[in-house]
Design a protein around this motif. Structure first.
Motif, PDB file in Angstrom:
ATOM      1  N   ARG A 137       0.510  -1.031  -4.460  1.00 19.95           N
ATOM      2  CA  ARG A 137       1.454  -0.584  -5.493  1.00 19.95           C
ATOM      3  C   ARG A 137       2.561   0.278  -4.876  1.00 19.95           C
ATOM      4  O   ARG A 137       3.739   0.134  -5.226  1.00 19.95           O
ATOM      5  CB  ARG A 137       0.715   0.189  -6.590  1.00 19.95           C
ATOM      6  N   ASP A 138       2.181   1.151  -3.961  1.00 17.76           N
ATOM      7  CA  ASP A 138       3.191   1.973  -3.288  1.00 17.76           C
ATOM      8  C   ASP A 138       4.176   1.101  -2.517  1.00 17.76           C
ATOM      9  O   ASP A 138       5.381   1.367  -2.491  1.00 17.76           O
ATOM     10  CB  ASP A 138       2.518   2.953  -2.325  1.00 17.76           C
ATOM     11  N   LEU A 157       4.052  -3.770 -10.478  1.00 18.92           N
ATOM     12  CA  LEU A 157       2.799  -3.068 -10.213  1.00 18.92           C
ATOM     13  C   LEU A 157       1.634  -3.724 -10.940  1.00 18.92           C
ATOM     14  O   LEU A 157       0.516  -3.785 -10.421  1.00 18.92           O
ATOM     15  CB  LEU A 157       2.919  -1.599 -10.627  1.00 18.92           C
ATOM     16  N   VAL A 158       1.887  -4.206 -12.155  1.00 18.68           N
ATOM     17  CA  VAL A 158       0.842  -4.925 -12.883  1.00 18.68           C
ATOM     18  C   VAL A 158       0.410  -6.165 -12.086  1.00 18.68           C
ATOM     19  O   VAL A 158      -0.786  -6.427 -11.906  1.00 18.68           O
ATOM     20  CB  VAL A 158       1.342  -5.340 -14.279  1.00 18.68           C
ATOM     21  N   LEU A 163      -3.409  -9.225  -8.447  1.00 16.20           N
ATOM     22  CA  LEU A 163      -3.543 -10.192  -7.364  1.00 16.20           C
ATOM     23  C   LEU A 163      -4.323  -9.625  -6.181  1.00 16.20           C
ATOM     24  O   LEU A 163      -5.142 -10.326  -5.571  1.00 16.20           O
ATOM     25  CB  LEU A 163      -2.152 -10.660  -6.920  1.00 16.20           C
ATOM     26  N   VAL A 164      -4.094  -8.361  -5.864  1.00 12.60           N
ATOM     27  CA  VAL A 164      -4.834  -7.742  -4.760  1.00 12.60           C
ATOM     28  C   VAL A 164      -6.304  -7.551  -5.133  1.00 12.60           C
ATOM     29  O   VAL A 164      -7.208  -7.836  -4.340  1.00 12.60           O
ATOM     30  CB  VAL A 164      -4.185  -6.395  -4.374  1.00 12.60           C
ATOM     31  N   GLU A 176      -2.772 -10.125   2.067  1.00 12.00           N
ATOM     32  CA  GLU A 176      -1.430 -10.072   2.644  1.00 12.00           C
ATOM     33  C   GLU A 176      -0.427 -10.132   1.491  1.00 12.00           C
ATOM     34  O   GLU A 176      -0.336 -11.132   0.785  1.00 12.00           O
ATOM     35  CB  GLU A 176      -1.198 -11.247   3.590  1.00 12.00           C
ATOM     36  N   VAL A 177       0.310  -9.068   1.276  1.00 12.96           N
ATOM     37  CA  VAL A 177       1.258  -8.980   0.156  1.00 12.96           C
ATOM     38  C   VAL A 177       2.641  -9.383   0.640  1.00 12.96           C
ATOM     39  O   VAL A 177       3.135  -8.859   1.646  1.00 12.96           O
ATOM     40  CB  VAL A 177       1.294  -7.556  -0.437  1.00 12.96           C
TER      41      VAL A 177
END
Length: 260
Positions: A137-138, A157-158, A163-164, A176-177
């Motif tokens: 989120r950060d 952020l939602v 997903l994470v 992996e974002v």
């Protein structure tokens, strides 16, 4: 059963999938899936080299138009065909399919034909930890602020949280974002090396982790799960930027965002 051999190579300005064999009813789905998998690792554009591909009927070539339209949602990259055969080039260029996947004589020509929309892309892999959703989120907040799209932070952020957490709960992989911005569409995607399709479950009680499929569908412009060429998957969701973002300098895959 007819088979089409597929070989993936990368160039500085594109990813090339070379197709060899016969495109027919039996190989149609394999070609479609191969193109979609290759696209997950093609940040600039995807080229299908069809010089060695035969086809039983013109109608089978619609697979390229369908894939080109699908890539418009995600990952938002162009698809082009190349062939060294003059007779094949003349035939393919006349077909309606060429309106969606233009036909060129070589990869360099195809790359010149790609539109070059302003784009930013950044990728970060996170360790498996109870702190990972917060770190993700950060990361999304940091990127949206750097790219001057703060209005997408709340929805972003939602999406990244769900997903994470989905990766952490249902796989043994490190998430992996990926965040990218192209043509006013911001994509938040999370990749992992587990081949099983993502299942975004509903949350039935307030104490259950994850926000569930309904909220992902509600907040995202579009979303889906795509297999990767390496054998894993990417679950992605897109958000529409409410205003045009101008003056953005593109970044290379994996490059950190440049802060003003």
């Amino acid at each position: 059963m007819a088979e089409v051999q597929m070989e993936l190579t990368r160039r500085a300005g594109s990813t090339v999938l070379t197709l060899t064999g016969t495109l027919d009813l039996r190989s149609h789905s394999a070609v479609r899936d191969g193109l979609l998998k290759a696209a997950t690792e093609a940040p600039d554009g995807l080229i299908a080299d069809v010089s060695g591909l035969g086809f039983a009927h013109d109608a089978q070539l619609s697979v390229f138009a369908l894939v080109a339209m699908r890539l418009g949602d995600w990952p938002g990259i162009p698809l082009a065909l190349v062939t060294e055969r003059a007779d094949q080039h003349a035939l393919l260029a006349r077909l309606p399919m060429a309106r969606y996947a233009p036909v060129h004589r070589n990869a360099a020509e195809a790359e010149r034909g790609f539109s070059d929309p302003v784009r930013r892309r950044v990728v970060r892999t996170f360790p498996r930890s109870e702190k990972t959703p917060g770190l993700a989120r950060d990361f999304v907040t940091e990127v949206c602020e750097a790219w001057s799209i703060p209005e997408l932070i709340d929805n972003g952020l939602v999406l990244v949280t769900e997903l994470v957490e989905n990766v952490l709960q249902h796989t043994g992989a490190c998430p992996e974002v990926r965040v990218d911005l192209r043509r006013g569409i911001c994509t938040i995607a999370v990749a992992d090396d587990d081949p099983r399709p993502a299942e975004l479950h509903e949350r039935y009680t307030p104490t259950e982790p994850g926000l569930g499929l309904k909220l992902v569908a509600q907040f995202a412009r579009a979303w889906g799960c795509s297999r990767t060429w390496a054998g894993g998957k990417v679950v992605w969701a897109t958000l529409l930027a409410p205003r045009t973002v101008a003056g953005i300098t593109g970044t290379r895959p994996g490059e950190e965002p440049r802060f003003p």
